[in-house]
Design a protein around this motif. Structure first.
Motif, PDB file in Angstrom:
ATOM      1  N   GLU A 120     -41.339  27.427 -51.444  1.00 12.83           N
ATOM      2  CA  GLU A 120     -40.378  26.411 -51.868  1.00 12.83           C
ATOM      3  C   GLU A 120     -39.602  25.852 -50.675  1.00 12.83           C
ATOM      4  O   GLU A 120     -39.338  24.641 -50.604  1.00 12.83           O
ATOM      5  CB  GLU A 120     -39.408  27.002 -52.892  1.00 12.83           C
ATOM      6  CG  GLU A 120     -40.016  27.202 -54.265  1.00 12.83           C
ATOM      7  CD  GLU A 120     -40.433  25.868 -54.880  1.00 12.83           C
ATOM      8  OE1 GLU A 120     -39.564  25.001 -55.066  1.00 12.83           O
ATOM      9  OE2 GLU A 120     -41.639  25.692 -55.147  1.00 12.83           O
ATOM     10  N   CYS A 121     -39.227  26.717 -49.742  1.00 13.48           N
ATOM     11  CA  CYS A 121     -38.539  26.245 -48.537  1.00 13.48           C
ATOM     12  C   CYS A 121     -39.419  25.279 -47.755  1.00 13.48           C
ATOM     13  O   CYS A 121     -38.953  24.228 -47.295  1.00 13.48           O
ATOM     14  CB  CYS A 121     -38.149  27.426 -47.652  1.00 13.48           C
ATOM     15  SG  CYS A 121     -36.818  28.464 -48.304  1.00 13.48           S
ATOM     16  N   LEU A 122     -40.686  25.618 -47.604  1.00 16.71           N
ATOM     17  CA  LEU A 122     -41.596  24.759 -46.851  1.00 16.71           C
ATOM     18  C   LEU A 122     -41.851  23.455 -47.595  1.00 16.71           C
ATOM     19  O   LEU A 122     -41.870  22.374 -47.000  1.00 16.71           O
ATOM     20  CB  LEU A 122     -42.917  25.492 -46.592  1.00 16.71           C
ATOM     21  CG  LEU A 122     -42.830  26.793 -45.788  1.00 16.71           C
ATOM     22  CD1 LEU A 122     -44.223  27.393 -45.595  1.00 16.71           C
ATOM     23  CD2 LEU A 122     -42.163  26.557 -44.436  1.00 16.71           C
ATOM     24  N   ARG A 123     -42.038  23.561 -48.903  1.00 20.35           N
ATOM     25  CA  ARG A 123     -42.377  22.372 -49.695  1.00 20.35           C
ATOM     26  C   ARG A 123     -41.237  21.365 -49.716  1.00 20.35           C
ATOM     27  O   ARG A 123     -41.447  20.158 -49.607  1.00 20.35           O
ATOM     28  CB  ARG A 123     -42.747  22.788 -51.119  1.00 20.35           C
ATOM     29  CG  ARG A 123     -43.211  21.632 -52.007  1.00 20.35           C
ATOM     30  CD  ARG A 123     -43.596  22.125 -53.386  1.00 20.35           C
ATOM     31  NE  ARG A 123     -44.650  23.120 -53.326  1.00 20.35           N
ATOM     32  CZ  ARG A 123     -44.502  24.401 -53.654  1.00 20.35           C
ATOM     33  NH1 ARG A 123     -43.316  24.837 -54.100  1.00 20.35           N
ATOM     34  NH2 ARG A 123     -45.498  25.238 -53.577  1.00 20.35           N
ATOM     35  N   HIS A 124     -40.021  21.867 -49.872  1.00 23.83           N
ATOM     36  CA  HIS A 124     -38.855  20.981 -49.997  1.00 23.83           C
ATOM     37  C   HIS A 124     -38.086  20.832 -48.686  1.00 23.83           C
ATOM     38  O   HIS A 124     -37.001  20.256 -48.690  1.00 23.83           O
ATOM     39  CB  HIS A 124     -37.931  21.501 -51.094  1.00 23.83           C
ATOM     40  CG  HIS A 124     -38.568  21.531 -52.445  1.00 23.83           C
ATOM     41  ND1 HIS A 124     -38.911  20.389 -53.135  1.00 23.83           N
ATOM     42  CD2 HIS A 124     -38.963  22.570 -53.227  1.00 23.83           C
ATOM     43  CE1 HIS A 124     -39.466  20.718 -54.291  1.00 23.83           C
ATOM     44  NE2 HIS A 124     -39.514  22.030 -54.371  1.00 23.83           N
ATOM     45  N   ARG A 125     -38.660  21.355 -47.592  1.00 22.48           N
ATOM     46  CA  ARG A 125     -38.065  21.224 -46.267  1.00 22.48           C
ATOM     47  C   ARG A 125     -36.625  21.740 -46.264  1.00 22.48           C
ATOM     48  O   ARG A 125     -35.696  21.046 -45.841  1.00 22.48           O
ATOM     49  CB  ARG A 125     -38.140  19.775 -45.788  1.00 22.48           C
ATOM     50  CG  ARG A 125     -39.554  19.208 -45.785  1.00 22.48           C
ATOM     51  CD  ARG A 125     -39.647  17.924 -44.986  1.00 22.48           C
ATOM     52  NE  ARG A 125     -39.078  18.076 -43.651  1.00 22.48           N
ATOM     53  CZ  ARG A 125     -39.649  18.731 -42.641  1.00 22.48           C
ATOM     54  NH1 ARG A 125     -40.835  19.312 -42.830  1.00 22.48           N
ATOM     55  NH2 ARG A 125     -39.065  18.806 -41.469  1.00 22.48           N
ATOM     56  N   ARG A 126     -36.458  22.963 -46.734  1.00 24.99           N
ATOM     57  CA  ARG A 126     -35.152  23.603 -46.785  1.00 24.99           C
ATOM     58  C   ARG A 126     -35.168  24.878 -45.956  1.00 24.99           C
ATOM     59  O   ARG A 126     -36.220  25.501 -45.751  1.00 24.99           O
ATOM     60  CB  ARG A 126     -34.778  23.939 -48.227  1.00 24.99           C
ATOM     61  CG  ARG A 126     -34.673  22.727 -49.135  1.00 24.99           C
ATOM     62  CD  ARG A 126     -34.391  23.132 -50.560  1.00 24.99           C
ATOM     63  NE  ARG A 126     -33.127  23.855 -50.670  1.00 24.99           N
ATOM     64  CZ  ARG A 126     -32.652  24.305 -51.824  1.00 24.99           C
ATOM     65  NH1 ARG A 126     -33.330  24.132 -52.943  1.00 24.99           N
ATOM     66  NH2 ARG A 126     -31.502  24.945 -51.867  1.00 24.99           N
ATOM     67  N   LYS A 127     -33.999  25.276 -45.508  1.00 29.95           N
ATOM     68  CA  LYS A 127     -33.851  26.524 -44.775  1.00 29.95           C
ATOM     69  C   LYS A 127     -33.559  27.657 -45.753  1.00 29.95           C
ATOM     70  O   LYS A 127     -33.002  27.437 -46.822  1.00 29.95           O
ATOM     71  CB  LYS A 127     -32.718  26.417 -43.753  1.00 29.95           C
ATOM     72  CG  LYS A 127     -32.927  25.341 -42.700  1.00 29.95           C
ATOM     73  CD  LYS A 127     -31.719  25.218 -41.801  1.00 29.95           C
ATOM     74  CE  LYS A 127     -31.901  24.094 -40.794  1.00 29.95           C
ATOM     75  NZ  LYS A 127     -30.693  23.924 -39.935  1.00 29.95           N
ATOM     76  N   GLY A 128     -33.923  28.855 -45.358  1.00 25.01           N
ATOM     77  CA  GLY A 128     -33.643  30.009 -46.198  1.00 25.01           C
ATOM     78  C   GLY A 128     -33.782  31.294 -45.413  1.00 25.01           C
ATOM     79  O   GLY A 128     -34.143  31.292 -44.233  1.00 25.01           O
ATOM     80  N   VAL A 129     -33.478  32.408 -46.063  1.00 26.69           N
ATOM     81  CA  VAL A 129     -33.573  33.729 -45.444  1.00 26.69           C
ATOM     82  C   VAL A 129     -34.156  34.699 -46.460  1.00 26.69           C
ATOM     83  O   VAL A 129     -33.781  34.673 -47.641  1.00 26.69           O
ATOM     84  CB  VAL A 129     -32.189  34.239 -44.975  1.00 26.69           C
ATOM     85  CG1 VAL A 129     -32.285  35.683 -44.474  1.00 26.69           C
ATOM     86  CG2 VAL A 129     -31.625  33.348 -43.878  1.00 26.69           C
ATOM     87  N   VAL A 130     -35.071  35.539 -46.001  1.00 28.16           N
ATOM     88  CA  VAL A 130     -35.604  36.641 -46.798  1.00 28.16           C
ATOM     89  C   VAL A 130     -35.250  37.938 -46.080  1.00 28.16           C
ATOM     90  O   VAL A 130     -35.678  38.160 -44.947  1.00 28.16           O
ATOM     91  CB  VAL A 130     -37.131  36.543 -46.973  1.00 28.16           C
ATOM     92  CG1 VAL A 130     -37.644  37.723 -47.818  1.00 28.16           C
ATOM     93  CG2 VAL A 130     -37.523  35.221 -47.611  1.00 28.16           C
ATOM     94  N   ALA A 131     -34.445  38.787 -46.709  1.00 25.20           N
ATOM     95  CA  ALA A 131     -34.076  40.083 -46.146  1.00 25.20           C
ATOM     96  C   ALA A 131     -34.863  41.166 -46.871  1.00 25.20           C
ATOM     97  O   ALA A 131     -34.756  41.302 -48.096  1.00 25.20           O
ATOM     98  CB  ALA A 131     -32.573  40.323 -46.292  1.00 25.20           C
ATOM     99  N   THR A 132     -35.662  41.936 -46.125  1.00 22.04           N
ATOM    100  CA  THR A 132     -36.539  42.949 -46.705  1.00 22.04           C
ATOM    101  C   THR A 132     -36.176  44.327 -46.171  1.00 22.04           C
ATOM    102  O   THR A 132     -36.167  44.550 -44.953  1.00 22.04           O
ATOM    103  CB  THR A 132     -38.008  42.647 -46.356  1.00 22.04           C
ATOM    104  OG1 THR A 132     -38.351  41.333 -46.799  1.00 22.04           O
ATOM    105  CG2 THR A 132     -38.937  43.657 -47.017  1.00 22.04           C
ATOM    106  N   VAL A 133     -35.882  45.245 -47.057  1.00 20.54           N
ATOM    107  CA  VAL A 133     -35.539  46.613 -46.668  1.00 20.54           C
ATOM    108  C   VAL A 133     -36.824  47.371 -46.346  1.00 20.54           C
ATOM    109  O   VAL A 133     -37.749  47.421 -47.150  1.00 20.54           O
ATOM    110  CB  VAL A 133     -34.767  47.325 -47.796  1.00 20.54           C
ATOM    111  CG1 VAL A 133     -34.509  48.795 -47.438  1.00 20.54           C
ATOM    112  CG2 VAL A 133     -33.459  46.601 -48.085  1.00 20.54           C
ATOM    113  N   PHE A 134     -36.870  47.968 -45.142  1.00 22.18           N
ATOM    114  CA  PHE A 134     -38.074  48.729 -44.773  1.00 22.18           C
ATOM    115  C   PHE A 134     -37.771  50.172 -44.388  1.00 22.18           C
ATOM    116  O   PHE A 134     -38.686  50.934 -44.079  1.00 22.18           O
ATOM    117  CB  PHE A 134     -38.844  48.021 -43.651  1.00 22.18           C
ATOM    118  CG  PHE A 134     -38.139  47.968 -42.323  1.00 22.18           C
ATOM    119  CD1 PHE A 134     -38.276  48.990 -41.397  1.00 22.18           C
ATOM    120  CD2 PHE A 134     -37.350  46.879 -41.985  1.00 22.18           C
ATOM    121  CE1 PHE A 134     -37.646  48.929 -40.169  1.00 22.18           C
ATOM    122  CE2 PHE A 134     -36.711  46.808 -40.753  1.00 22.18           C
ATOM    123  CZ  PHE A 134     -36.861  47.834 -39.842  1.00 22.18           C
TER     124      PHE A 134
END
Length: 398
Positions: A120-134
């Motif tokens: 969705e970020c790529l499609r709509h040219r928006r910025k975002g963040v994904v935080a993944t616990v490892f």
């Protein structure tokens, strides 16, 4: 289409067919490594793969990890450490670094949701963040593979995080990454324990506008599209089969430069290549670009022609006299001895990449310091992530 876009499409196809798959993600590195955090590889249940997490030295073991993950239905973290001396020839990494890889089933509320968010970020040219616990230690109300997403409109979504305090702390880290515009690693210490998370900044694709629709613009559009950039081609005349020749472009506009720019997104300054092969048309394009504070503009043609264009713009009061514009690159491209349209396109694309990342575009062997910034040491992470039996030195884990 770049690697991430191919992984997103492959994941959508597999989910549409109801097939099982696992997603491997590089979540942390230390020292010299072939890929950086955020590199991914999608592995299907029948052994097909899209993407890569190394130059080929880790993939075979990751296939085995993916099979185990799909069998047990639980995520797994493995640390590949090639900094020691005792390395198995079949698995020895060529980079002498440490790579932490998270492998997860492609569950709808886990990696699949993260890929959907990135799409969705790529499609709509928006910025975002994904935080993944490892990595998880203690009782912190979360688990390995838990995620939080943050869009640039402030909307959030969290899965696998039951503790409000942990979620708030992770959201704060995601906010920092969004404002800084870069990925990183966050260690969150709580009274009952601590977690490590890969905080990934998702940037919209680079937007390139090509002014001119000659035959030499075709490979430029193709190269840019292969990198996942958003390509627009603008020409005042339609020409012969212009839409068919520029099938790689997202938009083909038959319009004046000013009208075209009014309808295109301007995210932090235009990035454009002016290659109309007509002096007065190039002048019209530059007149339209200058008020929009461009970030990068490349001009095809020799230095003498560029000087004539600049002199005309100075006479009109559009450019300061005797002052070179840092955003203007003419002649266009890096000096690689380019001659054919394909070679010229390669030189231009490479220069754009260097310009937007703040690099000189010189020889990598002559760069002082590492090619990528160093991350903080992972010694504590090695203890947090996995049991010692899962920390491998160039060999697979059974």
């Amino acid at each position: 289409m770049n690697e991430m876009q191919r992984i997103i499409q492959a994941a959508a196809r597999q989910r549409g067919r109801g097939e099982m798959a696992a997603l491997a993600t590089v979540v942390a590195v230390e020292g010299s490594t072939y890929r950086r955090p955020g590199a991914r590889m999608l592995v299907s249940a029948d052994g097909e793969a899209e993407g890569a997490i190394s130059g080929g030295c880790l993939e075979r073991d990751v296939f085995r990890q993916a099979a185990r993950v799909l069998h047990h239905g639980q995520p797994a973290v493995t640390v590949y450490d090639s900094t020691g001396e005792d390395l198995d020839e079949g698995y020895a990494l060529g980079c002498n670094g440490v790579v932490v890889v998270l492998v997860e089933p492609l569950a709808p509320d886990g990696p699949a949701a993260a890929l959907d968010f990135i799409a969705e970020c790529l499609r709509h040219r928006r910025k975002g963040v994904v935080a993944t616990v490892f990595a998880v230690q203690g009782e912190v109300g979360t688990r390995i593979g838990a995620r939080l997403t943050l869009a640039d409109d402030g909307s959030t979504c969290a899965t696998g995080i039951d503790d409000d305090s942990t979620r708030d702390r992770l959201l704060a880290e995601a906010g920092k990454a969004l404002r800084a515009g870069r990925s990183g690693r966050a260690r969150i210490r709580m009274p009952a324990g601590e977690i490590d998370a890969f905080v990934e900044f998702v940037a919209p694709p680079l937007a390139l506008t090509i002014f001119g629709a000659g035959h030499d613009a075709v490979p430029l559009a193709q190269f840019a599209q292969a990198l996942g950039w958003h390509v627009s081609v603008v020409s005042r005349t339609a020409g012969h089969r212009i839409h068919a020749r520029f099938a790689a472009a997202e938009r083909v506009l038959v319009a004046d430069a000013g009208d075209a720019l009014d309808g295109l997104a301007d995210e932090g300054g235009a990035i454009a290549v002016v290659m109309t092969h007509n002096f007065f048309e190039d002048l019209r394009v530059l007149r339209a670009l200058i008020p929009r504070r461009p970030r990068y503009v490349a001009l095809l043609g020799p230095k003498r022609r560029t000087a004539r264009l600049l002199a005309a713009l100075e006479a009109e009061g559009l450019m300061p006299r005797g002052e070179a514009a840092s955003w203007l690159h003419g002649p266009a491209g890096l000096d690689i001895g380019a001659d054919t349209p394909e070679e010229i396109a390669l030189a231009i694309v490479a220069e754009i990449r260097a310009a937007v990342t703040g690099r000189s575009g010189g020889l990598a062997r002559e760069r002082r310091g590492p090619l990528h910034p160093r991350n903080e040491a992972l010694e504590t992470t090695l203890a947090l992530c996995v049991p010692r039996s899962e920390v491998v030195c160039g060999v697979g884990v059974d």
